[in-house]
Design an enzyme around this catalytic site. Structure first.
Site, short mmCIF file in Angstrom:
data_model
loop_
_atom_site.label_atom_id
_atom_site.label_comp_id
_atom_site.label_asym_id
_atom_site.label_seq_id
_atom_site.Cartn_x
_atom_site.Cartn_y
_atom_site.Cartn_z
N GLU A 48 0.87 -1.18 0.00
CA GLU A 48 0.00 0.00 0.00
C GLU A 48 0.90 1.22 0.00
OE1 GLU A 48 -3.26 0.15 -0.09
OE2 GLU A 48 -3.74 -1.97 0.16
N CYS A 75 -1.80 9.51 1.98
CA CYS A 75 -1.41 8.87 0.72
C CYS A 75 -2.35 9.24 -0.42
CB CYS A 75 -1.39 7.36 0.90
SG CYS A 75 -2.92 6.75 1.63
P1 NAD Z 1 7.91 4.57 5.65
O1 NAD Z 1 8.00 3.67 4.45
O2 NAD Z 1 9.07 5.41 6.00
O3 NAD Z 1 7.54 3.73 6.97
C1 NAD Z 1 6.49 2.81 7.02
C2 NAD Z 1 6.91 1.64 7.88
O4 NAD Z 1 8.05 1.00 7.30
C3 NAD Z 1 7.29 2.02 9.31
O5 NAD Z 1 6.71 1.11 10.20
C4 NAD Z 1 8.81 1.90 9.29
O6 NAD Z 1 9.37 1.58 10.54
C5 NAD Z 1 9.03 0.77 8.31
N1 NAD Z 1 10.36 0.80 7.70
C6 NAD Z 1 11.15 1.87 7.49
N2 NAD Z 1 12.32 1.48 6.92
C7 NAD Z 1 12.23 0.14 6.75
C8 NAD Z 1 13.12 -0.85 6.22
N3 NAD Z 1 14.32 -0.53 5.73
N4 NAD Z 1 12.70 -2.12 6.18
C9 NAD Z 1 11.47 -2.45 6.65
N5 NAD Z 1 10.60 -1.56 7.17
C10 NAD Z 1 10.98 -0.29 7.24
O7 NAD Z 1 6.62 5.43 5.36
P2 NAD Z 1 6.06 6.71 6.14
O8 NAD Z 1 6.95 7.89 5.97
O9 NAD Z 1 5.69 6.31 7.53
O10 NAD Z 1 4.74 6.94 5.28
C11 NAD Z 1 4.75 7.71 4.12
C12 NAD Z 1 4.47 6.96 2.86
O11 NAD Z 1 3.45 5.99 3.07
C13 NAD Z 1 3.95 7.88 1.77
O12 NAD Z 1 4.56 7.52 0.55
C14 NAD Z 1 2.46 7.59 1.75
O13 NAD Z 1 1.85 7.89 0.53
C15 NAD Z 1 2.44 6.13 2.07
N6 NAD Z 1 1.15 5.73 2.64
C16 NAD Z 1 0.36 4.87 1.93
C17 NAD Z 1 -0.88 4.51 2.43
C18 NAD Z 1 -1.76 3.55 1.69
O14 NAD Z 1 -2.70 3.03 2.29
N7 NAD Z 1 -1.53 3.28 0.42
C19 NAD Z 1 -1.31 5.01 3.67
C20 NAD Z 1 -0.48 5.85 4.36
C21 NAD Z 1 0.76 6.20 3.84
#
Ligand code: NAD
Length: 474
Positions: free
Chosen positions: A218, A252
């Site tokens: 997502e 998002c």
């Molecule tokens: P992020 O990818 O930085 O973090 C999300 C999760 O991934 C966190 O729990 C984090 O700890 C984990 N994570 C970070 N680095 C990782 C790694 N190397 N390996 C595994 N896991 C890791 O995202 P964010 O900044 O929290 O959110 C922003 C992004 O999420 C935006 O692009 C937004 O559009 C998207 N988003 C999508 C939806 C959807 O439903 N499609 C909803 C909300 C946010």
């Protein structure tokens, strides 16, 4: 404001939690519908009993307005409906088969995939955690939740409350950042649902591939707004500004940029100004309006505003390393810094186009977003959009609101991800459709012909349909 210290789960604890959940799944305890229903309704109790604490944690994490807590109601509704619909969803299906196969009792059994991992972001922490979790519980899976370290108060509250509401042997929270997430991804899961940024999604996909683990991604993207000639620009401005300011543009499905038709730019800007002062009479930075979640995101957005070739016509105020006012920028060219990646913040570029044809070409040129927003009264244009563009969702005449429809799947395509969740779609994500056939021994005389050695008359009978006339297209 007190800053909550998030307690990270010890790295050597992680595989023990995984093992515990796996054993619980194997014990079969999560399979009976009664068990699943009880856990689902506990989600509703969780939200009901702790609404104020949940709100306070979200506000402490990023100053979000109390009017923006709609995701809590969404989760509450989804949990109740899943408990109510569970029996229907989990019924075995009897497919329609040819008469001679009916005696085999062909059936499709929805079965739980197993022990699943849900990694969620900070920005819609309840929707992105619980909407998948509801599906996992409804399906009969055990599940581990890894919330984001960027919302410490929320993630700590989840860890504290989970054991009080749910069966800890089946559902658990692991808190942490990259090291903890990496350790989680080394383990074998039966499904992973990841919500977050596309860059991290590639790391998650590579880790899942090692174990051939099915995956739902997502992600985000640049959600465009297209405007037709004959619409009420005042309403467009009100609905787009509302969508953009929600969590300071850090959703998002936030509108990312607006493609403005000829002759409408100044009317649109005037309408934005009108609603800006209606929404925030004292200015957005003096009212309940979200902070930017982390200093590095604030710096990224500030850099965009410093380097855009466009002209700021509204907003632009930057405060410390946490706040940026909703900002509207006009005369933005397509090669601008604001058009390079998902903005994920309160900046809205306005791009002048020569008409709908150019707007459509721009949308098709950029990678497929989570949502496309189109303001139009034309059925013909709606059809064109449906048939010639790709996105997770297509929402006409508003922004964000399609996500509130429980019966619609929530998910992306291409760069915005794959797979989906929400209502029954969450259940489907964590369910394996297992085929079943019971071939009666009594059919042996008929089946005997398949055994070697190959007989010519059997071969002729087998290949006969392929020599028949194939129907013409209709
Ligand atoms: P992020 O990818 O930085 O973090 C999300 C999760 O991934 C966190 O729990 C984090 O700890 C984990 N994570 C970070 N680095 C990782 C790694 N190397 N390996 C595994 N896991 C890791 O995202 P964010 O900044 O929290 O959110 C922003 C992004 O999420 C935006 O692009 C937004 O559009 C998207 N988003 C999508 C939806 C959807 O439903 N499609 C909803 C909300 C946010």
């Amino acid at each position: 404001m007190t800053v909550v210290q998030l307690q990270f789960t010890a790295l050597d604890e992680i595989s023990k939690v995984h093992e515990r959940l796996r054993k619980t799944f194997e014990s079969g305890i999560t399979r009976p519908l009664q068990y699943r229903r009880t856990q689902l309704l506990q989600i509703a109790h969780f939200i009901q009993d702790n609404w104020k604490a949940i709100e306070d944690a979200i506000i402490s994490d990023y100053g979000r307005s109390r009017s923006e807590m709609s995701e809590l109601k969404t989760v509450f509704d989804h949990a109740i409906h899943a408990a109510q619909d569970l029996e229907e969803w989990s019924k075995p299906e009897k497919p329609k088969v040819e008469d001679w196969l009916a005696g085999w009792d062909p059936t499709i059994y929805p079965t739980p995939k197993g022990t699943v991992l849900i990694i969620s972001p900070w920005n819609a922490p309840y929707f992105t955690t619980f909407s998948p979790l509801i599906g996992a519980m409804a399906a009969g899976c055990t599940a581990l939740i890894k919330p984001s370290e960027l919302c410490p108060a929320t993630s700590q509250l989840l860890a504290d409350l989970f054991p009080k509401y749910f069966d800890s042997n089946a559902y658990a929270v692991v808190n942490g950042a990259v090291a903890e997430a990496t350790r989680l991804l080394e383990l074998k899961w039966d499904h992973i649902l990841y919500t977050g940024a596309p860059k991290v999604a590639r790391i998650v996909a590579a880790a899942a591939a090692k174990h051939l683990t099915p995956l739902t991604l997502e992600l985000g993207g640049k959600c465009p707004v297209l405007i037709d000639d004959d619409v009420d620009i005042d309403l467009v401005a009100k609905r787009v500004l509302y969508g953009k300011q929600f969590i300071a543009g850090q959703a998002c499905i936030s509108p990312d940029y607006v493609l403005v038709p000829p002759g409408k730019m100044e009317t649109l800007i005037a309408a934005f100004k009108k609603y800006y002062s209606t929404f925030w009479p004292k200015g957005p930075l003096n009212e309940g309006y979200s902070r930017i979640i982390a200093p590095h995101h604030h710096a990224r957005l500030k850099n965009m505003l410093e380097h855009t070739k466009g002209d700021i016509v509204l907003g632009g105020e930057i405060e410390g390393s946490e706040r940026i006012a909703p900002t509207i920028v006009k005369n933005v060219p397509l090669d601008d810094i604001l058009m390079e990646e998902e903005i994920f913040g309160p900046i809205l570029p306005l791009i002048q186009v020569s008409g709908m044809e150019e707007a459509l070409n721009i949308v098709k040129e950029l990678s497929s977003p989570l949502a496309i927003y189109v303001f139009t009264n034309s059925e013909k244009l709606k059809e064109t959009l449906l048939n010639s563009t790709a996105s997770g969702a297509l929402c006409f005449n508003d922004t964000l609101s399609h996500a509130g429809v429980r019966e619609l799947p929530f998910g992306g395509i291409g760069e915005s991800g794959y797979g989906c969740h929400g209502g029954k779609y969450s259940f489907d994500t964590f369910t394996h459709r297992r085929s079943y056939a019971n071939v009666p021994p009594a059919g042996e005389p008929f089946m005997a012909m398949r055994y070697p050695p190959c007989k010519d008359e059997v071969y002729q009978a087998l290949t006969a349909p392929t020599r028949a006339e194939i129907p013409k297209p209709w």
